[in-house]
Design a protein around this motif. Structure first.
Motif, PDB file in Angstrom:
ATOM      1  N   PRO A  51       0.849  -1.194   0.000  1.00 59.51           N
ATOM      2  CA  PRO A  51       0.000   0.000   0.000  1.00 59.51           C
ATOM      3  C   PRO A  51       0.883   1.242   0.000  1.00 59.51           C
ATOM      4  CG  PRO A  51      -0.691  -1.559   1.689  1.00 59.51           C
ATOM      5  CD  PRO A  51       0.621  -2.045   1.167  1.00 59.51           C
ATOM      6  N   ILE A  52       0.340   2.373  -0.376  1.00 65.78           N
ATOM      7  CA  ILE A  52       1.185   3.568  -0.535  1.00 65.78           C
ATOM      8  C   ILE A  52       1.816   4.025   0.773  1.00 65.78           C
ATOM      9  CG2 ILE A  52       0.038   4.357  -2.629  1.00 65.78           C
ATOM     10  CD1 ILE A  52      -1.555   6.304  -0.962  1.00 65.78           C
ATOM     11  N   HIS A  53       1.288   3.592   1.922  1.00 66.41           N
ATOM     12  CA  HIS A  53       1.896   3.944   3.203  1.00 66.41           C
ATOM     13  C   HIS A  53       2.720   2.800   3.793  1.00 66.41           C
ATOM     14  CE1 HIS A  53      -0.250   7.704   3.199  1.00 66.41           C
ATOM     15  NE2 HIS A  53      -1.411   7.085   3.094  1.00 66.41           N
ATOM     16  N   GLY A  54       2.827   1.691   3.067  1.00 66.70           N
ATOM     17  CA  GLY A  54       3.658   0.578   3.514  1.00 66.70           C
ATOM     18  C   GLY A  54       2.863  -0.538   4.171  1.00 66.70           C
ATOM     19  N   GLU A  55       3.446  -1.738   4.151  1.00 67.46           N
ATOM     20  CA  GLU A  55       2.804  -2.888   4.781  1.00 67.46           C
ATOM     21  C   GLU A  55       3.054  -2.863   6.287  1.00 67.46           C
ATOM     22  OE1 GLU A  55       4.346  -6.282   5.997  1.00 67.46           O
ATOM     23  OE2 GLU A  55       5.572  -6.792   4.231  1.00 67.46           O
ATOM     24  N   PRO A  56       2.287  -3.667   7.076  1.00 68.66           N
ATOM     25  CA  PRO A  56       2.372  -3.598   8.532  1.00 68.66           C
ATOM     26  C   PRO A  56       3.775  -3.788   9.098  1.00 68.66           C
ATOM     27  CG  PRO A  56       0.416  -4.817   7.903  1.00 68.66           C
ATOM     28  CD  PRO A  56       1.178  -4.536   6.636  1.00 68.66           C
ATOM     29  N   THR A  57       4.563  -4.697   8.529  1.00 70.14           N
ATOM     30  CA  THR A  57       5.898  -4.934   9.066  1.00 70.14           C
ATOM     31  C   THR A  57       6.780  -3.708   8.916  1.00 70.14           C
ATOM     32  OG1 THR A  57       5.628  -7.239   8.383  1.00 70.14           O
ATOM     33  CG2 THR A  57       7.815  -6.560   9.086  1.00 70.14           C
ATOM     34  N   ARG A  58       6.625  -2.977   7.820  1.00 70.05           N
ATOM     35  CA  ARG A  58       7.398  -1.752   7.629  1.00 70.05           C
ATOM     36  C   ARG A  58       6.993  -0.693   8.660  1.00 70.05           C
ATOM     37  NH1 ARG A  58      10.324  -0.013   3.403  1.00 70.05           N
ATOM     38  NH2 ARG A  58       9.432  -1.518   1.927  1.00 70.05           N
ATOM     39  N   LEU A  59       5.711  -0.632   8.957  1.00 71.98           N
ATOM     40  CA  LEU A  59       5.220   0.389   9.881  1.00 71.98           C
ATOM     41  C   LEU A  59       5.699   0.142  11.304  1.00 71.98           C
ATOM     42  CD1 LEU A  59       1.557   0.772   8.557  1.00 71.98           C
ATOM     43  CD2 LEU A  59       3.556   2.180   8.024  1.00 71.98           C
ATOM     44  N   ARG A  60       6.079  -1.099  11.619  1.00 75.44           N
ATOM     45  CA  ARG A  60       6.569  -1.398  12.965  1.00 75.44           C
ATOM     46  C   ARG A  60       7.871  -0.685  13.276  1.00 75.44           C
ATOM     47  NH1 ARG A  60       5.631  -7.973  13.034  1.00 75.44           N
ATOM     48  NH2 ARG A  60       3.367  -7.913  12.751  1.00 75.44           N
ATOM     49  N   ALA A  61       8.579  -0.261  12.240  1.00 77.68           N
ATOM     50  CA  ALA A  61       9.839   0.443  12.453  1.00 77.68           C
ATOM     51  C   ALA A  61       9.639   1.720  13.262  1.00 77.68           C
ATOM     52  CB  ALA A  61      10.495   0.768  11.118  1.00 77.68           C
ATOM     53  N   LYS A  62       8.402   2.239  13.255  1.00 81.66           N
ATOM     54  CA  LYS A  62       8.122   3.447  14.024  1.00 81.66           C
ATOM     55  C   LYS A  62       8.148   3.176  15.525  1.00 81.66           C
ATOM     56  CE  LYS A  62       5.315   5.472  10.326  1.00 81.66           C
ATOM     57  NZ  LYS A  62       3.975   5.985   9.931  1.00 81.66           N
ATOM     58  N   VAL A  63       8.007   1.884  15.904  1.00 80.25           N
ATOM     59  CA  VAL A  63       8.066   1.518  17.318  1.00 80.25           C
ATOM     60  C   VAL A  63       9.496   1.594  17.814  1.00 80.25           C
ATOM     61  CG1 VAL A  63       7.633  -0.317  18.988  1.00 80.25           C
ATOM     62  CG2 VAL A  63       6.059   0.029  17.067  1.00 80.25           C
ATOM     63  N   SER A  64      10.412   0.978  17.086  1.00 80.22           N
ATOM     64  CA  SER A  64      11.838   1.032  17.402  1.00 80.22           C
ATOM     65  C   SER A  64      12.609   0.582  16.178  1.00 80.22           C
ATOM     66  CB  SER A  64      12.178   0.129  18.592  1.00 80.22           C
ATOM     67  OG  SER A  64      12.039  -1.226  18.239  1.00 80.22           O
ATOM     68  N   GLY A  65      13.883   0.934  16.143  1.00 78.17           N
ATOM     69  CA  GLY A  65      14.695   0.572  14.988  1.00 78.17           C
ATOM     70  C   GLY A  65      14.758  -0.918  14.767  1.00 78.17           C
TER      71      GLY A  65
END
Length: 410
Positions: A51-65
């Motif tokens: 999706p244009i905002h990224g898949e769920p695994t990519r979004l987890r990076a916002k939690v921690s590196g």
């Protein structure tokens, strides 16, 4: 022009098993991405659509590196594009990619692709040679097909959790995402099987894998205990054999940690006695046979642990090798990541990731001897290959691509 015309030269080498195979990858999280990771490492050209905002695994990076490590692990060697499948233009672009693809893989809930108008029936009409792989929690038919599923919920529903933990404790999930990866391997196997069949028939197939169904065979030992107890709840047995059919079979305390020890045969038990220097007990009625050791299982475990507790993990492991005893120290993840054996075999490799820096990544555990390995390339940034796939492969102009971006189609 077709995607094959513009494919990466490294994927066109004939001695890579899936060289020339084009995979359109809609998968997310672990199950599907692991299946397509295996395909990429076998030489397939994998186009990962997010999706244009990224898949769920990519979004987890916002939690921690560190939360982005799974994304880096499972999506190496893939081309990354973004696409909004809820738009008509997005669906049209997707169909154009499918027209030239060999495989489409998705792990959405059942019915999602059909509701979007791009399910198996539609795509099969567009490309009759297409292999369509779908991974779900409970399958695409049956009364439970609509149940949402994640690894932990399947561990619960499959019975895995009911047999994990100590006898007096609550049900526990496995520390690893075993069902996601187990079903991912099955999804890979099903798709490759269908690709092989296509070489004879020229026809595509719908391939489905249910997470719950892949989990059931792993309970073979535990199911044996259920039958032995005539249907009574078997409960949890800790680290002992799931069917309580072997002893010793447990994780024992060592002087500096823990070690797993298993006796699968009487020969192994005799070797343990030799390693202990206790061959005088070979005819002990409580220990001389597996049946006796199981019937007196706590005595067996106490006896073995009275020995293991006096020695270090390394010493115990050395003795296990010297006396041919199935055993292994319980290692930390740091120890495993630095395992010389796995690095020497190429199962693990140090890799300079552009986001995480120097990390350890796994390669494919499937070894096709004589085939050239696929060098690791970083997992794609979000939409990194939009220009290459939509522009070069599908022939869209820069102006058209800009318009699609402005309309949030890509």
């Amino acid at each position: 022009m077709t995607p094959q015309d513009h494919s990466n030269d490294s994927n066109e080498i004939a001695d890579r098993p899936l060289a020339g195979v084009v995979v359109v990858d809609l998968t997310q999280v672990y199950q599907g991405p692991y299946a397509t990771f295996l395909m990429a490492k076998a030489g397939a050209q994998v186009i990962k659509i997010e999706p244009i905002h990224g898949e769920p695994t990519r979004l987890r990076a916002k939690v921690s590196g560190g939360a982005s490590l799974p994304m880096a692990m499972l999506n190496v060697n893939k081309k990354g594009i973004t696409l909004n499948l809820k738009t008509e233009q997005g669906k049209a672009l997707f169909k154009e990619l499918v027209r030239h693809a060999d495989v489409v893989v998705e792990n959405f809930a059942p019915g999602v692709m059909d509701r979007l108008g791009i399910g198996w029936d539609v795509l099969h009409e567009i490309n009759p040679r297409l292999i369509y792989g779908t991974g779900t929690g409970f399958g695409i038919t049956g009364p439970d097909k609509g149940n949402l599923a994640m690894d932990v919920t399947i561990q619960a529903s499959s019975g895995i959790m009911s047999v994990t933990g100590t006898p007096d404790g609550p049900p526990l999930r496995s520390g690893a995402s075993v069902v996601d990866f187990l079903s991912g391997v099955h999804l890979y196997a099903g798709i490759v099987t269908a690709l092989f069949e296509r070489t004879r028939t020229g026809k595509g197939r719908l391939v489905e894998v249910s997470m719950q169904e892949t989990a059931y065979p792993t309970l073979a030992s535990n199911l044996g205990l259920v039958y032995r107890q005539q249907g009574k709840p078997s409960g949890r047995v800790g680290n002992r054999h799931g069917g309580l059919a072997l002893a010793p079979y447990n994780v024992y305390e060592a002087a500096d940690g823990h070690i797993a020890v298993v006796c699968a045969t009487e020969h192994h038990w005799q070797n343990i006695l030799k390693a202990m220097g206790r061959e005088d007990l070979k005819d002990d009625p409580l220990l001389s046979t597996n049946k006796a050791r199981v019937e007196n299982i706590q005595n067996t475990d106490d006896f073995v642990e009275s020995w293991t507790r006096t020695l270090s993990r390394d010493k115990l492991f050395a003795l296990s090798k010297a006396f041919s005893i199935p055993a292994a120290p319980v290692r930390t993840l740091d120890e495993v990541m630095s395992d010389p054996h796995m690095h020497e075999r190429g199962a693990l490799e140090w890799f300079d990731d552009r986001d995480l820096g120097r990390i350890v990544l796994p390669t494919t555990p499937i070894r096709i001897h004589g085939a050239e390995q696929v060098p690791t390339v970083s997992s794609p940034l979000l939409g990194e290959h939009n220009q290459e796939i939509y522009g070069k492969w599908l022939g869209l102009s820069d102006e058209k691509l800009q318009s699609l971006r402005e309309q949030e189609v890509i």
